[in-house]
Design a protein around this motif. Sequence first.
Motif, PDB file in Angstrom:
ATOM      1  N   SER A 145       4.597   0.999 -11.988  1.00 53.98           N
ATOM      2  CA  SER A 145       4.602   0.848 -10.539  1.00 53.98           C
ATOM      3  C   SER A 145       3.165   0.612 -10.088  1.00 53.98           C
ATOM      4  N   ALA A 146       2.997  -0.345  -9.201  1.00 55.27           N
ATOM      5  CA  ALA A 146       1.662  -0.724  -8.741  1.00 55.27           C
ATOM      6  C   ALA A 146       1.595  -0.623  -7.226  1.00 55.27           C
ATOM      7  N   LYS A 147       0.528   0.014  -6.756  1.00 55.13           N
ATOM      8  CA  LYS A 147       0.279   0.119  -5.322  1.00 55.13           C
ATOM      9  C   LYS A 147      -1.101  -0.435  -5.026  1.00 55.13           C
ATOM     10  N   LEU A 148      -1.195  -1.102  -3.912  1.00 51.95           N
ATOM     11  CA  LEU A 148      -2.445  -1.718  -3.488  1.00 51.95           C
ATOM     12  C   LEU A 148      -3.311  -0.704  -2.764  1.00 51.95           C
ATOM     13  N   ASN A 149      -4.588  -0.698  -3.075  1.00 51.66           N
ATOM     14  CA  ASN A 149      -5.568   0.096  -2.344  1.00 51.66           C
ATOM     15  C   ASN A 149      -6.515  -0.904  -1.676  1.00 51.66           C
ATOM     16  N   PRO A 150      -6.204  -1.322  -0.436  1.00 49.58           N
ATOM     17  CA  PRO A 150      -6.977  -2.410   0.180  1.00 49.58           C
ATOM     18  C   PRO A 150      -8.418  -2.025   0.515  1.00 49.58           C
ATOM     19  N   PHE A 151      -8.708  -0.754   0.720  1.00 47.42           N
ATOM     20  CA  PHE A 151     -10.056  -0.350   1.089  1.00 47.42           C
ATOM     21  C   PHE A 151     -11.012  -0.406  -0.101  1.00 47.42           C
ATOM     22  N   LYS A 152     -10.519  -0.103  -1.294  1.00 50.74           N
ATOM     23  CA  LYS A 152     -11.348  -0.167  -2.496  1.00 50.74           C
ATOM     24  C   LYS A 152     -11.143  -1.475  -3.255  1.00 50.74           C
ATOM     25  N   PHE A 153     -10.233  -2.327  -2.787  1.00 52.04           N
ATOM     26  CA  PHE A 153      -9.914  -3.610  -3.393  1.00 52.04           C
ATOM     27  C   PHE A 153      -9.472  -3.427  -4.842  1.00 52.04           C
ATOM     28  N   LYS A 154      -8.549  -2.475  -5.036  1.00 47.16           N
ATOM     29  CA  LYS A 154      -8.034  -2.150  -6.362  1.00 47.16           C
ATOM     30  C   LYS A 154      -6.516  -2.011  -6.322  1.00 47.16           C
ATOM     31  N   ILE A 155      -5.932  -2.058  -7.496  1.00 53.68           N
ATOM     32  CA  ILE A 155      -4.511  -1.797  -7.676  1.00 53.68           C
ATOM     33  C   ILE A 155      -4.393  -0.523  -8.496  1.00 53.68           C
ATOM     34  N   ASN A 156      -3.622   0.429  -8.008  1.00 50.97           N
ATOM     35  CA  ASN A 156      -3.364   1.666  -8.736  1.00 50.97           C
ATOM     36  C   ASN A 156      -2.054   1.490  -9.498  1.00 50.97           C
ATOM     37  N   ALA A 157      -2.146   1.415 -10.817  1.00 49.85           N
ATOM     38  CA  ALA A 157      -0.972   1.227 -11.663  1.00 49.85           C
ATOM     39  C   ALA A 157      -0.631   2.556 -12.329  1.00 49.85           C
ATOM     40  N   SER A 192      -2.098   6.639 -15.602  1.00 49.86           N
ATOM     41  CA  SER A 192      -2.583   5.967 -14.401  1.00 49.86           C
ATOM     42  C   SER A 192      -3.777   5.099 -14.749  1.00 49.86           C
ATOM     43  N   SER A 193      -3.884   3.987 -14.038  1.00 50.89           N
ATOM     44  CA  SER A 193      -4.994   3.080 -14.253  1.00 50.89           C
ATOM     45  C   SER A 193      -5.362   2.428 -12.932  1.00 50.89           C
ATOM     46  N   ASN A 194      -6.646   2.224 -12.703  1.00 51.13           N
ATOM     47  CA  ASN A 194      -7.129   1.506 -11.546  1.00 51.13           C
ATOM     48  C   ASN A 194      -7.631   0.154 -11.998  1.00 51.13           C
ATOM     49  N   ILE A 195      -7.084  -0.904 -11.422  1.00 52.13           N
ATOM     50  CA  ILE A 195      -7.432  -2.256 -11.816  1.00 52.13           C
ATOM     51  C   ILE A 195      -8.103  -2.949 -10.638  1.00 52.13           C
ATOM     52  N   SER A 196      -9.281  -3.475 -10.871  1.00 55.45           N
ATOM     53  CA  SER A 196      -9.989  -4.187  -9.815  1.00 55.45           C
ATOM     54  C   SER A 196      -9.287  -5.511  -9.549  1.00 55.45           C
ATOM     55  N   LEU A 197      -9.102  -5.846  -8.294  1.00 55.25           N
ATOM     56  CA  LEU A 197      -8.464  -7.118  -7.952  1.00 55.25           C
ATOM     57  C   LEU A 197      -9.343  -8.300  -8.343  1.00 55.25           C
ATOM     58  N   ARG A 198     -10.642  -8.120  -8.340  1.00 55.79           N
ATOM     59  CA  ARG A 198     -11.542  -9.201  -8.739  1.00 55.79           C
ATOM     60  C   ARG A 198     -11.345  -9.556 -10.212  1.00 55.79           C
ATOM     61  N   SER A 199     -11.191  -8.554 -11.067  1.00 60.24           N
ATOM     62  CA  SER A 199     -10.977  -8.818 -12.484  1.00 60.24           C
ATOM     63  C   SER A 199      -9.567  -9.333 -12.748  1.00 60.24           C
ATOM     64  N   PHE A 200      -8.617  -8.918 -11.922  1.00 60.41           N
ATOM     65  CA  PHE A 200      -7.228  -9.351 -12.102  1.00 60.41           C
ATOM     66  C   PHE A 200      -7.056 -10.808 -11.726  1.00 60.41           C
ATOM     67  N   ILE A 201      -7.749 -11.232 -10.684  1.00 60.44           N
ATOM     68  CA  ILE A 201      -7.646 -12.630 -10.215  1.00 60.44           C
ATOM     69  C   ILE A 201      -8.470 -13.510 -11.133  1.00 60.44           C
ATOM     70  N   SER A 221       0.810  -1.215   0.000  1.00 56.70           N
ATOM     71  CA  SER A 221       0.000   0.000   0.000  1.00 56.70           C
ATOM     72  C   SER A 221       0.843   1.264   0.000  1.00 56.70           C
ATOM     73  N   THR A 222       2.004   1.218   0.630  1.00 55.48           N
ATOM     74  CA  THR A 222       2.816   2.426   0.747  1.00 55.48           C
ATOM     75  C   THR A 222       3.923   2.486  -0.302  1.00 55.48           C
ATOM     76  N   ILE A 223       4.674   1.435  -0.459  1.00 52.40           N
ATOM     77  CA  ILE A 223       5.818   1.440  -1.378  1.00 52.40           C
ATOM     78  C   ILE A 223       5.435   0.882  -2.741  1.00 52.40           C
TER      79      ILE A 223
END
Length: 97
Positions: free
Chosen positions: A56-68, A88-97, A24-26
């Motif tokens: 670079s990808a960061k996790l957004n655990p509250f929205k269940f997304k990856i910010n690329a 920038s792109s927001n990728i849903s973890l549900r669609s990624f998995i 989430s941070t790095i």
Amino acid sequence: MKNVINRTLIILITILLVSVIYLSTIGIKTDKFNSNIISQIKKIDQNLEVKLNSVSAKLNPFKFKINAKTIGTDLIYKDKVIKIQSISSNISLRSFI
């Protein structure tokens, strides 16, 4: 036996929390999202081509997304090069998995 189960459970929860905080941070740098970003841009216009550096990808655990995010991208439209600072792109973890 209870102590072994408790220790194992505490260690697993600690590893999970540290991993989520780190992502989430790095975040991480990867090339795995390049094809996803290129396909999204191709949906907009077939004449667009993109040359991406690492993403670079960061996790957004509250929205269940990856910010690329990618920096220093070249966008090519009908043989003309357009330099873009970042995409920038927001990728849903549900669609990624």
